[in-house]
Design a protein around this motif. Sequence first.
Motif, mmCIF file in Angstrom:
data_model
loop_
_atom_site.group_PDB
_atom_site.id
_atom_site.type_symbol
_atom_site.label_atom_id
_atom_site.label_comp_id
_atom_site.label_asym_id
_atom_site.label_seq_id
_atom_site.Cartn_x
_atom_site.Cartn_y
_atom_site.Cartn_z
ATOM 1 N N GLU A 122 0.821 -1.219 0.000
ATOM 2 C CA GLU A 122 0.000 0.000 0.000
ATOM 3 C C GLU A 122 0.851 1.264 0.000
ATOM 4 O O GLU A 122 0.341 2.357 -0.282
ATOM 5 N N THR A 142 2.408 5.606 -6.088
ATOM 6 C CA THR A 142 1.100 5.570 -6.742
ATOM 7 C C THR A 142 1.109 6.224 -8.119
ATOM 8 O O THR A 142 0.184 6.031 -8.893
ATOM 9 N N PRO A 145 1.790 3.029 -11.158
ATOM 10 C CA PRO A 145 1.387 1.675 -10.728
ATOM 11 C C PRO A 145 1.701 0.597 -11.757
ATOM 12 O O PRO A 145 2.064 -0.531 -11.391
#
Length: 227
Positions: free
Chosen positions: A54, A58, A61
């Motif tokens: 997590e 980001t 990806p």
Amino acid sequence: MRQILVRSAPPEQAIPPGRIGYDLDAPILLLHTIQTGVAYERLLSDGVLRPSPELAATEWPDAYAWMNRMMADRLPTTGDAALWLWARIRRYDLVSNCRRASRSSDPQVLLTCRIPRERVLLSQFDEWHSALNSALAVTMGPGETDESFESRYSEITDAFLARLEAANVRNSPISEWPADLRAEAERSWEYIFDRRRFDRRSYWQATVHEIRAEDVTDAVTIVGAPS
């Protein structure tokens, strides 16, 4: 579990002076990584540090998912994400990384590791950006001149971009590309693993599924220089 002694030092003293001594042909690879103090404490308490999927970047990806698949195909270890380390970098730039880390509001720890090469996937740092940019990687041929390469590069990339335009996906994530175009781009990225393609001055990064306590030979909490 073997105790890891940690010291504190400003960026310029976090790494011993002189040549670092990276050897990409060694059976045990010398690697460096900067981790948070929380991650370091987890390494101490659990005896192993694994990445948190997590917390993966980001912005890219698809590139990181591709690297995870390459690790699954090429390494005997398993995991859902990667830990990133330097396998070859100039001391000056590693110190610069430590300077940036020293400005963090959270403690940052430079780990010096020695990890068996079978647990490590090496990739060329600069050309990794082809994957980050979802770009087709075009490599220079043996004996090819810069002028010839630039001409061929433009021809190949222009043609590939035209195919993306025709498929109406030029500005879409690579995960939304037609399967043939995505496969072509991803195959082209694999050359970042081939050390024969690059000169000895190239910077190399390493990805692993885990760092074990016994891999760590030095740990330094990076502190800011006194004012």
